[in-house]
Design an enzyme around this catalytic site. Sequence first.
Site, PDB file in Angstrom:
ATOM      1  N   ASN A   1      59.696 126.491 -95.620  1.00 16.65           N
ATOM      2  CA  ASN A   1      60.976 126.802 -96.234  1.00 16.65           C
ATOM      3  C   ASN A   1      60.765 127.729 -97.432  1.00 16.65           C
ATOM      4  OD1 ASN A   1      63.762 126.629 -96.958  1.00 16.65           O
ATOM      5  ND2 ASN A   1      63.830 124.564 -96.076  1.00 16.65           N
TER       6      ASN A   1
ATOM      7  N   HIS B   1      39.828 126.767-112.768  1.00 20.57           N
ATOM      8  CA  HIS B   1      39.189 127.342-113.952  1.00 20.57           C
ATOM      9  C   HIS B   1      38.216 126.331-114.542  1.00 20.57           C
ATOM     10  CE1 HIS B   1      42.028 130.737-114.108  1.00 20.57           C
ATOM     11  NE2 HIS B   1      42.928 129.855-113.712  1.00 20.57           N
TER      12      HIS B   1
END
Length: 214
Positions: free
Chosen positions: A85, A115
Amino acid sequence: MDRVEKMFGRMKAGKLYKCVDWDPEGKAKDLVDKFNGAPRSETMTRTGEYLGKLFAHMGKECYIEPPFYCDYGTNIHVGDYFYANTGLIVLDQCDVIIGDHAFLGPRVNIYCASHPIDAMIRNAGVELGKPVTIGDNVWIGGNTVINPGVTIGSNVVIGSGSVVTKDIPDGVIAAGNPCKVIRPITEKDKQYWLEQVKEFEADTGEQVPGEDIW
């Protein structure tokens, strides 16, 4: 091997890398922009034409509601009968592998990007990624976030608004932040929905396809 290839290879391998401009002509982003800007009559029939050129693999009868965003596209592998969607975001620094008959609700976010925890290293501009795998026959509710390195098994339902931080096994309903298994999907569930199908067919006169495609 030049620097771009080196960094791209390290990125896909889940090693520390520095972000580089691997597509200086912007061809990948152009394909995404064309897809998002196309009339609905085109996106309904041309998902494969736009994004099939970009993805590593796109199966048959796939459809994504615009808008859609990805970082690379070339690391995305989608099976047959995939539906997403509106508002799907895929940060595909590593492989994102999605099986057959996967349904994604609105604003699902799939993140491979990560990270370093250490601030000094993080601020130095190096980063890394981890792959994401989603099995067959999976329904993921809207506003779900799938974090780096997660594997979701087959025949799974993920409740809307979930944040999936750890692997989810086959054949369960899971939800929450962090996402946890709520219960297994059982034969009782199947029988309940088969009864609903029988009622639908009796009321409408229309047939629901048989188990050969389920």
